[in-house]
Write a protein that holds these residues in place. Structure first.
Motif, mmCIF file in Angstrom:
data_model
loop_
_atom_site.group_PDB
_atom_site.id
_atom_site.type_symbol
_atom_site.label_atom_id
_atom_site.label_comp_id
_atom_site.label_asym_id
_atom_site.label_seq_id
_atom_site.Cartn_x
_atom_site.Cartn_y
_atom_site.Cartn_z
ATOM 1 N N ALA A 232 0.811 -1.209 0.000
ATOM 2 C CA ALA A 232 0.000 0.000 0.000
ATOM 3 C C ALA A 232 0.846 1.261 0.000
ATOM 4 C CB ALA A 232 -0.937 -0.003 1.210
ATOM 5 N N GLY A 233 2.142 1.107 0.144
ATOM 6 C CA GLY A 233 3.022 2.267 0.068
ATOM 7 C C GLY A 233 2.949 2.977 -1.270
ATOM 8 N N HIS A 234 2.505 2.287 -2.299
ATOM 9 C CA HIS A 234 2.447 2.936 -3.619
ATOM 10 C C HIS A 234 1.403 4.044 -3.644
ATOM 11 C CE1 HIS A 234 -1.337 1.485 -5.510
ATOM 12 N NE2 HIS A 234 -1.193 0.435 -4.731
ATOM 13 N N PHE A 235 0.343 3.937 -2.804
ATOM 14 C CA PHE A 235 -0.652 5.012 -2.758
ATOM 15 C C PHE A 235 0.006 6.347 -2.410
ATOM 16 C CE2 PHE A 235 -3.789 1.523 -1.574
ATOM 17 C CZ PHE A 235 -4.468 1.575 -2.771
ATOM 18 N N ILE A 236 1.015 6.287 -1.519
ATOM 19 C CA ILE A 236 1.694 7.496 -1.070
ATOM 20 C C ILE A 236 2.859 7.840 -1.990
ATOM 21 C CG2 ILE A 236 3.021 8.535 0.824
ATOM 22 C CD1 ILE A 236 1.377 6.730 2.724
ATOM 23 N N SER A 237 3.600 6.840 -2.408
ATOM 24 C CA SER A 237 4.836 7.108 -3.159
ATOM 25 C C SER A 237 4.580 7.730 -4.521
ATOM 26 C CB SER A 237 5.637 5.812 -3.334
ATOM 27 O OG SER A 237 5.047 4.969 -4.317
ATOM 28 N N GLU A 238 3.434 7.461 -5.119
ATOM 29 C CA GLU A 238 3.212 7.853 -6.509
ATOM 30 C C GLU A 238 3.174 9.363 -6.725
ATOM 31 O OE1 GLU A 238 0.674 3.785 -7.514
ATOM 32 O OE2 GLU A 238 -0.366 5.710 -7.325
ATOM 33 N N HIS A 239 2.468 10.085 -5.838
ATOM 34 C CA HIS A 239 2.271 11.518 -6.106
ATOM 35 C C HIS A 239 2.426 12.430 -4.900
ATOM 36 C CE1 HIS A 239 0.941 10.701 -10.202
ATOM 37 N NE2 HIS A 239 0.087 9.808 -9.741
ATOM 38 N N TYR A 240 2.732 11.901 -3.730
ATOM 39 C CA TYR A 240 2.926 12.789 -2.582
ATOM 40 C C TYR A 240 4.284 13.464 -2.705
ATOM 41 C CZ TYR A 240 -1.369 11.478 -0.349
ATOM 42 O OH TYR A 240 -2.711 11.321 -0.084
ATOM 43 N N VAL A 241 4.289 14.767 -2.558
ATOM 44 C CA VAL A 241 5.478 15.574 -2.848
ATOM 45 C C VAL A 241 6.439 15.549 -1.665
ATOM 46 C CG1 VAL A 241 6.323 17.878 -3.434
ATOM 47 C CG2 VAL A 241 4.165 17.046 -4.410
ATOM 48 N N PHE A 242 7.544 14.845 -1.843
ATOM 49 C CA PHE A 242 8.634 14.847 -0.871
ATOM 50 C C PHE A 242 9.786 15.732 -1.351
ATOM 51 C CE2 PHE A 242 6.341 11.094 0.431
ATOM 52 C CZ PHE A 242 6.538 11.013 1.797
ATOM 53 N N GLY A 313 2.063 15.542 4.799
ATOM 54 C CA GLY A 313 0.720 15.082 5.134
ATOM 55 C C GLY A 313 -0.159 15.120 3.904
ATOM 56 N N PRO A 314 -1.472 15.040 4.069
ATOM 57 C CA PRO A 314 -2.378 15.051 2.917
ATOM 58 C C PRO A 314 -2.260 16.292 2.040
ATOM 59 C CG PRO A 314 -3.518 14.246 4.847
ATOM 60 C CD PRO A 314 -2.188 14.743 5.325
ATOM 61 N N PHE A 315 -1.785 17.416 2.606
ATOM 62 C CA PHE A 315 -1.587 18.612 1.796
ATOM 63 C C PHE A 315 -0.371 18.493 0.872
ATOM 64 C CE2 PHE A 315 -4.169 21.479 4.714
ATOM 65 C CZ PHE A 315 -5.091 21.808 3.735
ATOM 66 N N SER A 316 0.421 17.441 1.032
ATOM 67 C CA SER A 316 1.647 17.295 0.236
ATOM 68 C C SER A 316 1.338 16.732 -1.148
ATOM 69 C CB SER A 316 2.655 16.402 0.974
ATOM 70 O OG SER A 316 3.003 16.941 2.213
ATOM 71 N N ARG A 317 0.491 17.418 -1.852
ATOM 72 C CA ARG A 317 0.115 17.035 -3.216
ATOM 73 C C ARG A 317 0.136 18.268 -4.104
ATOM 74 N NH1 ARG A 317 -2.438 11.992 -4.127
ATOM 75 N NH2 ARG A 317 -2.321 12.682 -6.308
ATOM 76 N N MET A 318 0.451 18.056 -5.370
ATOM 77 C CA MET A 318 0.474 19.132 -6.354
ATOM 78 C C MET A 318 -0.928 19.288 -6.954
ATOM 79 S SD MET A 318 2.912 21.173 -7.541
ATOM 80 C CE MET A 318 4.458 20.243 -7.517
ATOM 81 N N LYS A 319 -1.423 20.528 -6.964
ATOM 82 C CA LYS A 319 -2.720 20.814 -7.566
ATOM 83 C C LYS A 319 -2.566 21.937 -8.576
ATOM 84 C CE LYS A 319 -6.562 20.272 -5.348
ATOM 85 N NZ LYS A 319 -7.737 20.388 -4.445
ATOM 86 N N ARG A 320 -3.524 22.014 -9.487
ATOM 87 C CA ARG A 320 -3.569 23.094 -10.475
ATOM 88 C C ARG A 320 -5.022 23.455 -10.714
ATOM 89 N NH1 ARG A 320 -0.716 18.952 -12.468
ATOM 90 N NH2 ARG A 320 1.088 20.292 -12.830
ATOM 91 N N LYS A 321 -5.245 24.704 -11.079
ATOM 92 C CA LYS A 321 -6.600 25.181 -11.312
ATOM 93 C C LYS A 321 -7.170 24.596 -12.603
ATOM 94 C CE LYS A 321 -6.896 28.017 -7.758
ATOM 95 N NZ LYS A 321 -7.898 27.841 -6.680
ATOM 96 N N ALA A 322 -8.446 24.372 -12.602
ATOM 97 C CA ALA A 322 -9.111 23.896 -13.808
ATOM 98 C C ALA A 322 -9.211 25.024 -14.831
ATOM 99 C CB ALA A 322 -10.509 23.374 -13.473
ATOM 100 N N THR A 323 -9.069 24.662 -16.092
ATOM 101 C CA THR A 323 -9.255 25.635 -17.175
ATOM 102 C C THR A 323 -10.717 25.580 -17.622
ATOM 103 O OG1 THR A 323 -8.691 24.021 -18.886
ATOM 104 C CG2 THR A 323 -6.888 25.287 -17.902
ATOM 105 N N LYS A 324 -11.119 26.525 -18.458
ATOM 106 C CA LYS A 324 -12.503 26.580 -18.910
ATOM 107 C C LYS A 324 -12.886 25.314 -19.685
ATOM 108 C CE LYS A 324 -12.918 31.616 -19.102
ATOM 109 N NZ LYS A 324 -13.206 32.794 -19.969
ATOM 110 N N SER A 325 -11.911 24.742 -20.414
ATOM 111 C CA SER A 325 -12.216 23.549 -21.217
ATOM 112 C C SER A 325 -12.447 22.335 -20.354
ATOM 113 C CB SER A 325 -11.059 23.278 -22.194
ATOM 114 O OG SER A 325 -9.857 23.029 -21.489
ATOM 115 N N GLU A 326 -11.989 22.400 -19.080
ATOM 116 C CA GLU A 326 -12.158 21.261 -18.202
ATOM 117 C C GLU A 326 -13.447 21.382 -17.383
ATOM 118 O OE1 GLU A 326 -7.343 20.631 -17.562
ATOM 119 O OE2 GLU A 326 -8.530 21.733 -16.099
#
Length: 326
Positions: A232-242, A313-326
């Motif tokens: 289950a470590g892959h849930f964290i390793s894939e996209h959590y920003v270290f 923690g859970p905030f350690s993720r990269m986010k971006r704003k949605a564009t109008k096309s999305e």
């Protein structure tokens, strides 16, 4: 790339917002660059011819184990669920991930049926619904309000210390499964009902012929395999920003052999049409694109770092704003 108060993280204090990126996700542009330089990678596209056999073996072995334990004591059931069944059910969860990309058969509907079959020992219908949300995760990686792989703000505000992070890790499969149903529910379709009815029929048959202990073994295998468990470590390793400015991370360890090579996660997002069994070839063909990226060799270590690092923690993720096309 973005920001969120990195000075707090540098001081070892958990931030109160996500990393925000003001650029597109990195995989589409890297895919174009790699293909322009190494067009032979297109030869790797397509299904894994061994997928059906691998799924069938895992499903058969897990269901047989459940019947074998119909009169076992609870301690024995729990032990076998954690040290054996959890690996099989997590393998099947990642088989469903593979099938969501149509990587067992060229005909999509065959992949859907095999996904429903792979779902059987997991005990809870999720194969069809998972595909809907997962493909959005690829297409809109990190996009606020669309990518349901990212924790909710409620999770992030509640999970702020070692104890709450430990509880979150133990129950992360519930958060992973229920989050999209609360934040971005999609109306069920024809295939969801097929998935549901087939799963209920299997669950009822297990209880009727072998009893509740056999069914409990399957559910426990799913639960413990998605919590404080090496796979289950892959849930964290894939996209959590270290590491600042990197939002996807690969894992190059031995558990790839049991997880459809999902550890090759940068490679997977760059080329989702390549089956897990061939992803290592992407890194071999174009090593200069991956060797400079941060990667892991232990999923257990990733879980430990996530829990013990006060700034993560859970905030350690990269986010971006949605564009109008999305």
């Amino acid at each position: 790339m973005g920001g969120r108060g990195e000075e707090k993280e540098a001081e070892g204090v958990m931030a109160t917002d996500f990393f925000w990126s003001y650029t597109d996700e990195p995989h589409a542009s890297r895919r174009r660059q790699i293909l322009s330089q190494y067009p032979q990678i297109k030869d790797l596209f397509g299904p894994d011819p061994w997928a059906f056999l691998k799924v069938s073996v895992a499903v058969s072995l897990q269901l047989w184990t459940a019947t074998f334990l119909h009169n076992a004591g609870w301690l024995k059931i729990l032990a076998i669920a954690y040290f054996f069944g959890s690996f099989l059910n997590h393998n099947l969860f990642l088989a469903i991930h593979e099938l969501s990309h149509n990587l067992a058969f060229s005909t999509p509907v065959y992949n859907r049926w095999l996904g429903i079959f792979a779902n059987l020992p997991i005990g809870v219908p999720m194969s069809v619904t998972f595909q809907k949300y997962h493909l959005e995760h690829h297409r809109f990686q990190g996009v606020d309000g669309i990518d349901m792989d990212i924790p909710s703000r409620t999770e992030a505000h509640l999970v702020t210390n070692v104890v709450s992070k430990s509880v979150w890790v133990i129950f992360q499969l519930f958060f992973y499964a229920l989050r999209p149903l609360f934040l971005k529910p999609k109306p069920p379709g024809y295939w969801e009902f097929i998935n549901l009815f087939v799963q209920i029929a299997l669950d009822a048959a297990v209880v009727y012929f072998w009893g509740w202990k056999s069914f409990a073994y399957l559910i426990l295998s799913t639960f413990v395999g998605g919590g404080m468990h090496p796979m289950a470590g892959h849930f964290i390793s894939e996209h959590y920003v270290f590491k600042p400015d990197q939002e996807t991370y690969s894992y190059y360890g031995p558990l790839n052999l049991m997880t459809w090579c999902v550890g090759y996660h940068n490679e997977h997002h760059d080329f989702p049409r390549i089956s897990g069994s061939k992803l290592y070839k992407v890194k071999e063909i174009a090593p200069e694109y991956y060797e400079g990226l941060e990667s892991y060799k232990s999923w257990s270590q990733v879980i430990y770092m996530y829990i013990m690092d006060r700034a993560v923690g859970p905030f350690s993720r990269m986010k971006r704003k949605a564009t109008k096309s999305e």
